[in-house]
Design an enzyme around this catalytic site. Structure first.
Site, PDB file in Angstrom:
ATOM      1  N   VAL A 292       0.841  -1.197   0.000  1.00 27.95           N
ATOM      2  CA  VAL A 292       0.000   0.000   0.000  1.00 27.95           C
ATOM      3  C   VAL A 292       0.879   1.252   0.000  1.00 27.95           C
ATOM      4  O   VAL A 292       0.553   2.244  -0.649  1.00 27.95           O
ATOM      5  CB  VAL A 292      -0.968   0.004   1.209  1.00 27.95           C
ATOM      6  N   CYS A 293       2.003   1.203   0.698  1.00 23.71           N
ATOM      7  CA  CYS A 293       2.874   2.376   0.853  1.00 23.71           C
ATOM      8  C   CYS A 293       3.266   3.023  -0.477  1.00 23.71           C
ATOM      9  O   CYS A 293       3.135   4.242  -0.623  1.00 23.71           O
ATOM     10  CB  CYS A 293       4.113   2.026   1.669  1.00 23.71           C
ATOM     11  N   PRO A 294       3.731   2.260  -1.478  1.00 20.47           N
ATOM     12  CA  PRO A 294       4.124   2.937  -2.719  1.00 20.47           C
ATOM     13  C   PRO A 294       2.945   3.584  -3.443  1.00 20.47           C
ATOM     14  O   PRO A 294       3.121   4.615  -4.108  1.00 20.47           O
ATOM     15  CB  PRO A 294       4.771   1.836  -3.565  1.00 20.47           C
TER      16      PRO A 294
ATOM     17  N   LEU B 103       2.539   6.954  -1.516  1.00 20.61           N
ATOM     18  CA  LEU B 103       3.642   7.874  -1.779  1.00 20.61           C
ATOM     19  C   LEU B 103       3.618   8.357  -3.227  1.00 20.61           C
ATOM     20  O   LEU B 103       3.907   9.527  -3.509  1.00 20.61           O
ATOM     21  CB  LEU B 103       4.972   7.205  -1.444  1.00 20.61           C
TER      22      LEU B 103
END
Length: 187
Positions: free
Chosen positions: A46-48, A51
């Site tokens: 999920v993080c990329p 970001l």
């Protein structure tokens, strides 16, 4: 305990920004709006997407005089490696703070102590270093940069127009409210 209307705590950290390692402190954030965008870890799922979404809105954030600081408990070296190996992360122009000691993460009360990872936390900080908005979600729930932009615009409007407030779903240019006795029970 809510951090709304509290000053950010002092910190000093190493970061990766536009091909360089830089030092960032709380003092560097004074005088302009800032977003601290915490996420659990580099090289995840999920993080990329989050970001990358912020990166897609970075030019507009810059026009609003907002600087973005993404923060995870990874090192600045790991941020560089991720930036170099991922097309999504490679488009990031904002500062990626490495927080392996957890100091910055703990300052914003988003450390998962049992894991040494940050929760998904977003903090909008005004030019005086005071937190004006915050959002914390569960690890599996990604955030939306378009809504972050809307909240920043609302916070900036309220700061520039004392005595006015922005109602739900307020968008730039729409009508605001001036709280007063005559509005009680009329909305």
């Amino acid at each position: 305990m809510s951090l709304i209307n509290t000053a950010i705590k002092p910190f000093k950290a190493q970061a990766y920004k536009q091909g360089k390692f830089v030092e960032v402190t709380d003092v560097d954030t004074k005088g302009k709006w800032a977003v601290f965008f915490f996420y659990p870890a580099d090289f995840t799922f999920v993080c990329p997407t989050e970001l990358g979404d912020v990166a897609d809105h970075y030019a507009e954030l810059q026009r609003l005089d907002v600087e973005v600081y993404s923060v995870s408990t990874d090192t600045h070296f790991t941020h560089k490696a991720w930036h170099d190996s991922s097309e999504t992360i490679g488009k990031i122009q904002y500062t990626m703070i490495g927080d392996p000691t957890g100091t910055v993460t703990r300052n914003f009360n988003v450390m998962r102590e049992s894991e040494g990872l940050a929760d998904r936390g977003t903090f909008v900080v005004d030019p005086d270093g005071v937190i004006q908005a915050m959002e914390v979600t569960a690890e599996g729930v990604g955030r939306n940069a378009a809504d972050l932009l809307r909240r920043i615009k609302a916070a900036q409007y309220v700061r520039a127009h004392p005595g006015e407030v922005c109602p739900a779903k307020w968008e730039e240019g729409e009508k605001t409210l001036a709280p007063s006795l005559h509005l009680v029970g009329k909305i």
